[in-house]
Every structure is written in structure tokens, then in C-alpha cells.
Design a protein around this motif. Sequence first.
Motif, mmCIF file in Angstrom:
data_model
loop_
_atom_site.group_PDB
_atom_site.id
_atom_site.type_symbol
_atom_site.label_atom_id
_atom_site.label_comp_id
_atom_site.label_asym_id
_atom_site.label_seq_id
_atom_site.Cartn_x
_atom_site.Cartn_y
_atom_site.Cartn_z
ATOM 1 N N ARG A 1 115.287 61.502 136.480
ATOM 2 C CA ARG A 1 114.342 60.714 137.167
ATOM 3 C C ARG A 1 115.124 60.104 138.123
ATOM 4 N NH1 ARG A 1 110.969 57.308 133.706
ATOM 5 N NH2 ARG A 1 112.889 56.602 133.055
ATOM 6 N N ASN A 2 115.427 60.465 139.360
ATOM 7 C CA ASN A 2 116.351 59.967 140.293
ATOM 8 C C ASN A 2 115.704 59.968 141.610
ATOM 9 O OD1 ASN A 2 118.726 59.561 138.634
ATOM 10 N ND2 ASN A 2 119.027 61.629 138.883
ATOM 11 N N MET A 3 114.454 60.100 141.987
ATOM 12 C CA MET A 3 113.992 59.885 143.260
ATOM 13 C C MET A 3 113.261 58.393 143.433
ATOM 14 S SD MET A 3 113.392 61.471 146.336
ATOM 15 C CE MET A 3 113.345 63.432 146.069
ATOM 16 N N THR A 4 113.547 58.133 144.595
ATOM 17 C CA THR A 4 113.033 56.439 144.721
ATOM 18 C C THR A 4 111.617 56.756 145.298
ATOM 19 O OG1 THR A 4 113.846 56.233 147.269
ATOM 20 C CG2 THR A 4 115.230 55.515 145.283
ATOM 21 N N HIS A 5 110.612 55.741 145.443
ATOM 22 C CA HIS A 5 109.608 55.553 145.901
ATOM 23 C C HIS A 5 109.636 55.888 147.297
ATOM 24 C CE1 HIS A 5 110.999 51.243 146.085
ATOM 25 N NE2 HIS A 5 110.188 51.229 147.163
ATOM 26 N N TYR A 6 110.714 55.764 148.256
ATOM 27 C CA TYR A 6 110.800 56.087 149.428
ATOM 28 C C TYR A 6 111.430 57.477 149.780
ATOM 29 C CZ TYR A 6 115.103 53.501 148.290
ATOM 30 O OH TYR A 6 116.427 53.187 147.917
ATOM 31 N N HIS A 7 111.616 58.137 148.663
ATOM 32 C CA HIS A 7 111.830 59.567 148.591
ATOM 33 C C HIS A 7 113.429 59.847 148.930
ATOM 34 C CE1 HIS A 7 107.785 60.840 148.372
ATOM 35 N NE2 HIS A 7 107.421 59.907 149.028
ATOM 36 N N GLN A 8 114.201 58.665 148.542
ATOM 37 C CA GLN A 8 115.912 59.203 148.718
ATOM 38 C C GLN A 8 116.075 59.338 147.274
ATOM 39 O OE1 GLN A 8 118.060 56.544 150.700
ATOM 40 N NE2 GLN A 8 120.137 57.171 149.750
ATOM 41 N N GLN A 9 116.981 60.465 147.142
ATOM 42 C CA GLN A 9 117.706 60.539 145.814
ATOM 43 C C GLN A 9 118.642 59.633 145.503
ATOM 44 O OE1 GLN A 9 115.789 63.623 143.991
ATOM 45 N NE2 GLN A 9 117.733 63.662 143.312
ATOM 46 N N VAL A 10 118.894 59.036 144.198
ATOM 47 C CA VAL A 10 119.875 58.208 143.973
ATOM 48 C C VAL A 10 121.230 59.143 143.104
ATOM 49 C CG1 VAL A 10 120.342 56.485 142.256
ATOM 50 C CG2 VAL A 10 118.019 56.484 142.982
ATOM 51 N N GLU A 11 121.826 59.351 144.145
ATOM 52 C CA GLU A 11 122.992 60.393 143.640
ATOM 53 C C GLU A 11 124.175 59.585 142.946
ATOM 54 O OE1 GLU A 11 122.338 63.604 147.402
ATOM 55 O OE2 GLU A 11 123.668 61.805 147.734
ATOM 56 N N HIS A 12 124.982 60.425 142.182
ATOM 57 C CA HIS A 12 126.126 59.855 141.771
ATOM 58 C C HIS A 12 125.645 58.596 140.778
ATOM 59 C CE1 HIS A 12 127.670 62.492 144.759
ATOM 60 N NE2 HIS A 12 127.535 61.721 145.671
ATOM 61 N N ASN A 13 124.714 58.593 139.911
ATOM 62 C CA ASN A 13 124.209 57.410 139.328
ATOM 63 C C ASN A 13 124.899 57.308 138.204
ATOM 64 O OD1 ASN A 13 122.529 55.377 138.273
ATOM 65 N ND2 ASN A 13 121.066 56.726 137.818
ATOM 66 N N LYS A 14 125.535 56.247 137.981
ATOM 67 C CA LYS A 14 126.097 56.030 136.768
ATOM 68 C C LYS A 14 125.837 54.702 135.924
ATOM 69 C CE LYS A 14 130.315 58.420 138.422
ATOM 70 N NZ LYS A 14 131.809 58.315 138.824
ATOM 71 N N LEU A 15 124.619 54.094 136.643
ATOM 72 C CA LEU A 15 124.083 52.884 136.145
ATOM 73 C C LEU A 15 123.969 52.882 134.398
ATOM 74 C CD1 LEU A 15 121.265 52.003 138.362
ATOM 75 C CD2 LEU A 15 122.846 50.359 137.608
#
Length: 796
Positions: free
Chosen positions: A405-419
Motif C-alpha cells: 500500500r504505497n499510493m498517496t491520496h494525491y496519487h503519488q507512489q511512496v517509493e524507496h519506502n523504509k519507514l
Amino acid sequence: MRSLIATQHSNDTQPKSAKSVGLGGIGRPSKHESADKHVSGEARYIDDNANIQGQLHAAVGQSTIAHGKIKHLDLSAVKAAEGVVEVITVADVPGHHDIGPVFPGDPVLAVDKVDYVGQPIFAVAATSHDLARRAVKLAKVDYQVLEPILSVKAALAKQSFVRPPFTMQRGDADSAIANAQHQLSGQIAIGGQEHFYLEGQVSSAVPTEDGGMTIFSSSQHPSEVQKLVAEVLNISLNKVVVDTRRMGGGFGGKETQAAPWACIAALLANKTQRPVKFKLSRVDDFTMTGKRHPFENSYQVGFDDQGQIKGIKIVVNGNCGYSADLSDAIVDRAMFHSDNAYYLDQASVTGNRCKLNTVSHTAFRGFGGPQGMMTIEMVMDDIARFLGQDPLAIRKINLYGQNQRNMTHYHQQVEHNKLAALIDNLEVSADYQARRVAITAFNTENTLLKKGLALTPVKFGISFTVQHLNQAGALVHIYTDGTIHLNHGGTEMGQGLFTKVAQIVAEEFQLDVDRVGVSATRTDKVPNTSPTAASSGTDLNGKAAQAAAKTIKARLISFACQHYQVTEAEVSFCNNQVKIAQQCFSFAEFVQQAYMARVSLSATGFYKTPKIHFDRSTAKGRPFFYYSTGAAVSEVIIDTLTGEYKVLRVDILHDVGQSLNPALDIGQIEGGFIQGMGWLTSEELVWDQQGRLLSNNPATYKIPAINDLPLEFNVALVPDDPNQEQTIYHSKAVGEPPLMLAISVWSALKDAIASVADYQFSPALDTPATPERVLWAVAAMQEKAQAAREDKKLGA
């Protein structure tokens, strides 16, 4: 205070020669280029410049009411006052009188009406600062008083907006909420914040012989000052030069709101043909300049038994003051960051830009992002209390990256996510779980003192959300003694931008950084610059400076190949030297040779951020080049009898990519966190019912002092984690994101308050969470606990 600077070394991303450049190399801690001058008092600010012969001093007459029409203005006593040389009103402006930075609505001097207490009506030039300030008080102004709008509630009721409302959405939030297993709703009031820079707003204007003007301004945006001064004087931009060597702090308060004082100084200088300095006293600065936007936000959420959000509706209401200023983009940023670190599947986020009769609020570190994040963090706490879970568990289950689940509500992918990994690492290093058990036990055993603990993350988008601002230029000269002159469009406000960009240029030529001299930001050296804001100063200007350095370096390598009949592979720069095959020259010797061979040793560089775009008509796009992430654990203790509290310990783990300068990055994280803590705990802005700011000086407005710092303060950088995007040396921005780590303090206070009722309820806690508000929240928890006990008895 203890700072843990993680060693950063990655074989394939760290510049290979960084360790050979001494303290100036990329990745090494290097002190601020003006550090010695700062502590010795030798650093020169605008007000330190020697008075020019014939210099005058400016002051403005201010509105004493929040809203009204000017029926009559009598300035005869002002003109006759001691020392007064000139008095001007808007009728004396030869060019544009509206200096709105993006949208119209900001008159340089009032036109027929006033819209807030403190609005400039006229300006005076006198022979001294004190005489100018005394003179403006002699004016007689007759008003027709109009009813002001002084609250967000009133603005919403009257549909009073500086810009139209806007909504970002994905899916059907209403249906998702209705069909979820559980529903909650809530609201929060988030206070504003005074910038409280050490150097107040100040500008000097010096007329030039060609009808132009030289402006010395404490501004984050010299090019905007240049443009607006030219427009009010009705002259071309090439006749205005703006010079900014350094600011004594900015934090966004000098992005747009440095311009009015420069314009007024220029108008008076133009009228008198004498230099004019305009500096605001601290009280005037408080009264006449904008703050961080106060917000009043609300939510409706639907979630399942595990606490995972299924649908959510968020409304953010920004108090913009009387004009648009930068509010459209600021409320947009609050909307963009209403998700913070969490995936919102079916979501609707609406932003209202409320128009009130107060000073126009403006940019502040985070630019609306912090106010947006507060709502979703409240949601996390509220869901946790409803389900009887640790808030950290609810945060983790809703993180981006869970189950793709990596798509924001403004439709940008959260890439390289290491949260998730970052939070897990901090959870272990801060000993979160053991401390949670110990704190719960402490609260069970203690009636009057209660402890709280919270871990909150930050995901902050890096880029200006207005695309054209994501560009920068730089100018590099190499002199024949091997020293370098660097100029770029970024401004230095204490954050270390000049130091980092100098390190970048030194790195390209493999020189000690003290060979690179950085000069004042000037509009006649690098034109059409963007403001130093949005955490993008190093990203943009560093890349531009690198481009200029690479251009010169390529010329030098080409010269070496032709002159010494070698290949490019046989030419290298290392340890202040240039090696050409078997020969080795000092950098200065080689540069002298190039000069004698008529090689150009000067170049400009330019950079524009790739990939970013946003279609406002569809509310879709990629407004951010990448995300900066971090997390903080805060522990607090409160006194339930007084509401007083202390922050006992803070642990921060923050991702700056491949750090350019760990010392500066650690300083920015520490300073940003403390400034954010002040915003959320002690810095309270108070207006009376007539629209007058009451908290207008250091005696009535409390920024954090040394005693407010956490007793234990641990800061670490994520090691060996270069930015996957092609930023300068794979670093990440560090200016704004750390401020939002302070949300953990607010959440920890709520955790302590919740313990009063055995964690059964989620306390309402508006910000700033002053001891008074904490005490009120404790009382509310005690009442709920008592009511729950009575209900239980009745049920039995």
C-alpha cells in the motif's frame, strides 16, 4: 544532551576521495562557515552596516483597528515633528501599490481601508530611528469601523476565503466509513507560531545614479524583493540590485514578508534621494508580520478491529489572515501531508483558506505540513484508545508499505519506502517496549504524577509544490592563486547552506574547503532565483554549483590533455593537487598554466528538479521529488494537580540520505525538534476581541529555553542509506522535516493524560499544550473516569 552521529560510508555511493580532503570533504563534519564570526560578534547583519552619509530612518503609521474605512487622515503633526524629512502615503507610490507575492491583496500602504491591527497606512523618513517612531504616533486617523472577522468559525459561516476551497480524494470515503466495523470523529485546534528570528525584519535602500536602487535586505527571497521594489518604483528590474549576505534566522518569515519593508525603504529613498534604513522593533515585528497559520481541523474515520483505516474524511481550515500571501500553497501542503506516514485508501481531504481580519499569515518551517500531520496523528491515538491498543501498534499497521500500500491520496507512489524498518530500529534502540511496561506500572502506582510515551513518524515531501520554483543557478570563478569564488541563489540564515555548497565545490576539485569563498546572495550575480525554502536550498543550489564546477573542471582536463598529450584517465584532482600522468602540480600552479593558455576559469551552473508535476484540476501528480523520513520517541511526566510537565527523554532516528555534513545535519535536527516542541507546547499566540495581538513580546510569548530541553536527548542519523534519487551526493533535505518529530511530545502528553482514566479514553488536547490546557484535559479525563465508574455500578 547526547548526539549520536552515525558513520556514513557506502562503497558505491560515498565520493571516493571524501576522506582525503580533510575537514572540508563531503560526508565529514565541518563547522559553519561563519561560526567564529557568530560567536565573536563579527558577523555583519544589515543593521551592522555603517550609516551612509545622509542616511535616514523609516517608520510606519499603523492601523489601530482590525477592519474599517479611512474617513480622514491628518498627517500635519507628523510632518512638523522633529527630524522628519519626508512622509508618504499610497498616493506617493509611482508604480504598483499591490505587492502580493502570488495573488493580489497586499497593498504596500493602506488604500482607503484597513484590514488588520498594525497595517501600515503611511511611512516616515526621519534623521533617527527613534524620531521616526515618535513621529508616526502623531497622526490623526478617523475610521468608519466595520465588523471584523476574528475566528475561523466566523469565516466559515460567512464563506470568507482568500482562495477557493480545494479537495483531494481517492475512492469513496463516505461509503468506506459507513461500511467499516467502527467509526470515530474528532476535531483539533492547532495554534500558530511566531518566527522569533534573532534578527528582526530590516532593509536598507540606497539610490543609485541611474535612477535605480541597491537594497540590502534580510530576505529569503532576494529576487522577489528585486521584482517588487522595481514595480513600486516603476523601474526595470535591471536597475534594482538586492544583496543578502546573511540573516539572523528566517524560518519562512522572511520568504515573502521581508519585501514590504524593502519596498517602503525604497519608496522613501526614491522620494528623498537619500539612503533609508527600515528596521522593525520587536513589538512591531510581532504585530505587523505573519505567523505560522493556526488551523482548525476535523476528521471522520472508519476502521476495522485491528485498527486499520478503511475510509477517512479530513477537513483542514487554515487561518490565513487578511490576504492570500502564500496561503494557497500552505493549505495545499497541509492537505498533501494529512496522511503523514499512513496509507489512506478511500480518502477525501478538503482545505479551506479562511480570510480573517488579522495580519496575513505566511510561510513557517514545514509550510503547512505540520498542521496537516497533526490530524492524522490524533486519529491514530483516538483509534488506539477506542480499541484498547498501544498507539504505536495502530501506527505500524497503517504505515505505507504494508501489503504494497504505497499510493498517496494525491496519487503519488511512496517509493524507496523504509519507514517500517526505521521505526523498528528506533523502537529497539530507544527500548520502547520495556519503557512502555515500566511507565504503565509507574502510572498505576502514582496518583499525582503521570508519565507518557509516544513514538511518531514523519514522512515529508521535498520540493516546492509550485513547479517553476524548483530551479537554481550558481556562479563559480577560479582565480590564478587557486582560490575559488562561489555565488549562488540560496540565502544563508544560519542553517549552513553556504557551508554545504562550498563543500560541494571543494569536493569537485578535491580542495580544502577553506579555499572556497562564498559571497553574499546578489541579484546581479545569479538572477531569477527561487526562495531559500521548502528544505530545497542544498538540493537546488548544491546541484547548480556542482554543475558550474564540473564545467570548469572539464575545461581544465581538456587543457591538460592537449598541453601534456595525455588521456583524460591520466588527469586527476587529489589533495589540493592535479596529477597529470607522472607529473604533479599544486592546484594553484596548474590553474596558472590554464590561465596563461587562455582557458576560461569562470562558469555558471543551472539545475532544475526532475520528475515533479501536479495537475490541480484532477488533484493528481507527483508534487515531490522524494520523501524525507524519520521518527522520534518522547517521554514526559505531568503533574495532575497543576498541569505542569517535563520532557524527560527524546530519541530520534532520522534519514538524511548520504549526509553532506553530519554536524550541520545533527544541529538542524536538534534545532528543528526544539522549535517544533515550542510550537506544540509553550508558544501561544493570543488576540483580543478587537483583533489586537496581546502576546507581542518576549515577556508574553514563550519560546523554549535551555531548561525546557529534554533531560536526555539522543539523535542519530540512519547509517549507510543514500537517497535513491539523484540528489546531490545522494543526500536528503534536513531543514523542515525534524520539526514534525516534535509531534511525539504532544502525543506523549496525551498518553500521560489518558493514564488518568486507565487509557480508556483519548483526551482532547489542542495546541499549544500549555500547562493550563494539560490541566483541563486531566480534569476532563477524571470526569470521564468517574462517569464510567458510575455507569459500571448502575450496570451491575
